[in-house]
Design a protein around this motif. Structure first.
Motif, mmCIF file in Angstrom:
data_model
loop_
_atom_site.group_PDB
_atom_site.id
_atom_site.type_symbol
_atom_site.label_atom_id
_atom_site.label_comp_id
_atom_site.label_asym_id
_atom_site.label_seq_id
_atom_site.Cartn_x
_atom_site.Cartn_y
_atom_site.Cartn_z
ATOM 1 N N ALA A 176 0.764 -1.041 -0.141
ATOM 2 C CA ALA A 176 -0.010 0.074 0.110
ATOM 3 C C ALA A 176 0.824 1.210 -0.012
ATOM 4 C CB ALA A 176 -1.036 -0.140 1.355
ATOM 5 N N MET A 177 0.858 1.919 -1.122
ATOM 6 C CA MET A 177 1.779 3.249 -1.261
ATOM 7 C C MET A 177 0.776 4.250 -0.990
ATOM 8 S SD MET A 177 4.403 2.416 -4.540
ATOM 9 C CE MET A 177 5.271 0.832 -4.434
ATOM 10 N N PRO A 178 1.110 5.376 -0.209
ATOM 11 C CA PRO A 178 0.337 6.605 -0.073
ATOM 12 C C PRO A 178 0.511 7.560 -0.973
ATOM 13 C CG PRO A 178 2.091 6.501 1.439
ATOM 14 C CD PRO A 178 2.266 5.190 0.689
ATOM 15 N N TRP A 179 -0.465 8.140 -1.437
ATOM 16 C CA TRP A 179 -0.654 9.002 -2.200
ATOM 17 C C TRP A 179 0.307 10.473 -2.004
ATOM 18 C CZ3 TRP A 179 -1.697 7.116 -6.692
ATOM 19 C CH2 TRP A 179 -2.832 6.153 -6.634
ATOM 20 N N LYS A 180 0.127 10.609 -0.531
ATOM 21 C CA LYS A 180 0.775 11.773 0.043
ATOM 22 C C LYS A 180 2.143 11.875 -0.425
ATOM 23 C CE LYS A 180 1.835 9.981 4.425
ATOM 24 N NZ LYS A 180 1.722 9.971 5.958
ATOM 25 N N ILE A 181 2.978 10.750 -0.666
ATOM 26 C CA ILE A 181 4.337 10.696 -1.398
ATOM 27 C C ILE A 181 4.184 10.362 -2.676
ATOM 28 C CG2 ILE A 181 6.573 9.248 -1.120
ATOM 29 C CD1 ILE A 181 5.795 10.526 1.399
ATOM 30 N N LEU A 182 3.426 9.579 -3.490
ATOM 31 C CA LEU A 182 3.483 9.352 -4.791
ATOM 32 C C LEU A 182 2.987 10.691 -5.769
ATOM 33 C CD1 LEU A 182 1.630 5.836 -5.272
ATOM 34 C CD2 LEU A 182 4.245 6.273 -5.108
ATOM 35 N N LYS A 183 2.275 11.670 -5.116
ATOM 36 C CA LYS A 183 1.764 12.770 -5.832
ATOM 37 C C LYS A 183 3.172 13.619 -6.137
ATOM 38 C CE LYS A 183 0.464 15.652 -1.766
ATOM 39 N NZ LYS A 183 -0.784 16.113 -1.188
ATOM 40 N N GLU A 184 4.089 13.587 -5.400
ATOM 41 C CA GLU A 184 5.474 14.429 -5.424
ATOM 42 C C GLU A 184 5.712 14.412 -7.107
ATOM 43 O OE1 GLU A 184 8.741 12.982 -3.352
ATOM 44 O OE2 GLU A 184 7.765 13.056 -1.391
ATOM 45 N N CYS A 185 5.565 13.401 -7.939
ATOM 46 C CA CYS A 185 5.970 13.232 -9.021
ATOM 47 C C CYS A 185 4.672 13.448 -10.446
ATOM 48 C CB CYS A 185 6.784 12.164 -9.593
ATOM 49 S SG CYS A 185 8.574 12.248 -8.798
#
Length: 344
Positions: A176-185
């Motif tokens: 489960a990868m959080p959007w709060k990190i993935l949204k960086e790029c």
């Protein structure tokens, strides 16, 4: 001087597609995929060799599922296996030195600023950020972490126990990868919306092993005195033994609508692929002549839209085509980055 790069052996541009359903459930990650949470997600196609149709199908099945909610991008992977082993226990080790499962994510599809994730059967992970593909001189940011990520592995069998091999069936992974990190790029620095897509691919690294002194060890090629090369099995084939060609990753479409048909790849994505062919041509021309050129081969020109344009200097180029709706131009430059600009 830029070095030549291999052009993928891809006859037609048709990366795999997946419709990722939004879920309202909150799973407890234990690595098992036989719980109700995953019943709402379809299986992907079985993985194939990284080079695609040029190579035989893998002899062990691999497949994935995906879901999403407002907090996480969820992945489930099933790796059929009778030789379940792993050795690396330190985070950010080079996990593909073991058998592993890997996730690659390019949120905005520009082939720059993307994520790589690897995990072995011990639930040891390696996550890193790529500024550019290695072919374009891009460094990897090994110290970057997916903060708040959750992972779990379930062993259906016995880990690191060759004498119990008959009990081995598979190992499964949940991430489960959080959007709060993935949204960086991501485009506009935000999570995806229903109806949008991200570029994603998966890889399984598989080494040849044998049993010595009661342990799995990599088979050694007597001609090189080194382990035999690993197999690379992937969801969407690359046409080249290199995962860092993001333009060939699959399309994951996000939806919050039930029973929606799987979307087709947008026409503009085909145009980006045509621009990518110019990029391959220019890169390899530069490697030979130490300059870029507007003199594209007639064979390549026949594959391009009639409105293609290119501007070059000795050290740079920018090629472009008009978008399908005519409202934008799509560009690619010498380091492979793709972007769009409005023509209004």
């Amino acid at each position: 001087m830029k070095s030549a790069i291999p052009e993928p052996m891809i006859q037609t541009y048709s990366p795999n597609r997946y419709l990722c359903q939004k879920t309202s459930e909150k799973p407890e990650l234990d690595g098992r995929l036989d719980k109700p949470f995953w019943e709402q997600a379809p299986w992907s196609e079985d993985f194939v060799d990284i080079e695609g149709e040029m190579k035989p199908l893998p002899h062990k099945q691999t497949r994935v599922k995906m879901l999403w909610d407002d907090e996480y991008f969820y992945f489930g992977a099933e790796l059929i296996e009778d030789e379940i082993w792993a050795t690396l226990t330190e985070r950010d080790s080079v996990i593909f030195h073991d058998n592993d499962f890997e996730i690659f994510i390019d949120p905005d599809g520009d082939t720059h600023h993307y994520y790589e994730f690897e995990i072995n059967a011990l639930n040891t992970v390696w996550d890193l950020l790529l500024i550019k593909p290695y072919r374009d001189g891009g460094p990897s940011v090994n110290g970057w972490d997916i903060s708040g990520m959750k992972t779990a592995v379930h062993i259906d069998g016995e880990l690191n126990a060759p004498d119990q091999m008959q009990k081995n069936h598979k190992w499964t992974v949940e991430v489960a990868m959080p959007w709060k990190i993935l949204k960086e790029c991501a485009r506009d620095g935000r999570p995806p919306k229903s109806g949008e897509f991200w570029r994603v691919n998966f890889s399984r690294v598989q080494w040849q092993v044998e049993v010595k002194n009661g342990q799995y060890v990599k088979k050694i090629n007597p001609e090189t005195a080194k382990p035999y090369p690993e197999d690379n099995w992937v969801w969407s084939p690359q046409g080249v033994i290199n995962m860092h060609y993001p333009e060939l990753w699959g399309y994951v479409f996000f939806t919050d609508t039930k029973n929606q048909p799987l979307p087709m790849i947008p026409e503009d994505e085909e145009k980006k692929w045509q621009l990518r062919k110019i990029y391959y041509w220019e890169r390899n021309y530069y490697a030979e002549h130490d300059t870029f050129t507007t003199d594209i081969s007639k064979e390549l020109q026949q594959q391009l839209p009639v409105d293609w344009e290119i501007e070059t200097t000795s050290r740079t180029f920018i090629a472009s085509v008009k978008s399908t709706d005519g409202q934008k131009r799509i560009y690619i430059r010498e380091d492979g980055k793709v972007w769009e600009e409005s023509t209004k």
